[in-house]
Design an enzyme around this catalytic site. Structure first.
Site, PDB file in Angstrom:
ATOM      1  N   ASP A 114      35.992  24.033   0.383  1.00  0.00           N
ATOM      2  CA  ASP A 114      35.597  25.309   0.969  1.00  0.00           C
ATOM      3  C   ASP A 114      36.244  26.420   0.158  1.00  0.00           C
ATOM      4  O   ASP A 114      37.474  26.447  -0.020  1.00  0.00           O
ATOM      5  CB  ASP A 114      36.055  25.396   2.428  1.00  0.00           C
ATOM      6  CG  ASP A 114      35.247  24.489   3.350  1.00  0.00           C
ATOM      7  OD1 ASP A 114      34.318  23.821   2.854  1.00  0.00           O
ATOM      8  OD2 ASP A 114      35.556  24.441   4.550  1.00  0.00           O
TER       9      ASP A 114
ATOM     10  N   ASP B 122      24.944  24.198  12.362  1.00  0.00           N
ATOM     11  CA  ASP B 122      26.305  24.353  12.858  1.00  0.00           C
ATOM     12  C   ASP B 122      26.243  24.612  14.349  1.00  0.00           C
ATOM     13  O   ASP B 122      25.582  25.571  14.789  1.00  0.00           O
ATOM     14  CB  ASP B 122      27.006  25.515  12.147  1.00  0.00           C
ATOM     15  CG  ASP B 122      27.026  25.330  10.629  1.00  0.00           C
ATOM     16  OD1 ASP B 122      27.048  24.167  10.193  1.00  0.00           O
ATOM     17  OD2 ASP B 122      27.028  26.334   9.901  1.00  0.00           O
TER      18      ASP B 122
END
Length: 240
Positions: A8, A129
């Site tokens: 990330d 998500d």
């Protein structure tokens, strides 16, 4: 089952967030390329990249870093975060990324998502998500009124091949995964990549046993709770 170590990217650094909260970040390093090379050396074949700045502002921010990773490794790279237009998709694929992940735009502009899935096929994945069963967008900062299960079914109807499903409540917490949920998702006949909360070899074994296509492993390998080598071995053995 494929294991995808995660990188990330935030402000050029390798970070992990707690439940998607940008204010609760832990920095693990300054050079993402070093991490990608190390993952390959340890046996990884795939890499999950997320441009967190891009997800937040809606445009590509870490494109130079992504290009370096693609150029300096042989990994199958999938990238999400800030990809909102067909020009973005073309740029990313031209840079050598193998699979582009559409997130916010897929939920907010279904027509665009359907067109891109039809045109680019398996080179497009959609990131779903979920927070409390509802789809979250814009770097998880906004929760919609769309049920995640319904959206996944919708994506299947649109011809989507791969879904990266993240349980936000589990992400970065080390609390494990909801195997029953992934078992339900696997019945859609799609390649489901489990993301968020993978914390033990038992999690990996259970995901493989319910025939999950892939599992993203992040914080557990950064914190040393798991080793990438053990994750890869367990996934291979449990998939037999």
């Amino acid at each position: 089952m494929i294991i995808l170590p995660a990188i990330d990217l935030l402000d050029g650094k390798v970070v992990r967030l707690y439940q998607g909260d940008y204010q609760q970040q832990q920095v693990f390093g300054d050079d993402p390329v070093v991490f990608a090379k190390e993952f390959q050396q340890k046996g990884a074949t795939h890499l999950h990249l997320v441009d967190l700045n891009g997800a937040k502002v809606g445009t590509k921010v870490h494109f130079d870093v992504v290009r370096r990773i693609v150029a300096e490794t042989d990994l199958f790279v999938e990238l999400g975060g800030g990809i909102r237009t067909e020009a973005d998709i073309e740029d990313v694929l031209a840079a050598g990324v193998n699979r582009v992940i559409l997130g916010t735009i897929a939920q907010k502009n279904p027509t665009f998502a359907k067109e891109m899935l039809a045109k680019y096929g398996e080179k497009i994945a959609v990131g779903v998500d979920a927070r409390d069963g509802m789809v979250a967008v814009a770097g998880w900062l906004e929760t919609t009124e769309t049920r995640a299960d319904d959206f996944c079914q919708q994506l299947a109807d649109w011809g989507c091949k791969t879904i990266i499903y993240t349980d936000i409540a589990k992400d970065g917490t080390g609390k494990g995964i909801d195997v029953a949920m992934y078992q339900r998702l696997n019945q859609l006949g799609l390649d489901i990549v489990a993301s968020g909360g993978v914390a033990s070899l038992t999690d990996i074994r259970q995901l493989a046993q319910v025939e999950t296509y892939g599992a993203i492993v992040g914080k557990a390998i950064y914190s040393g709770t798991l080793t990438l080598e053990d994750c890869l071995t367990t996934a291979k053995e449990a998939s037999r």
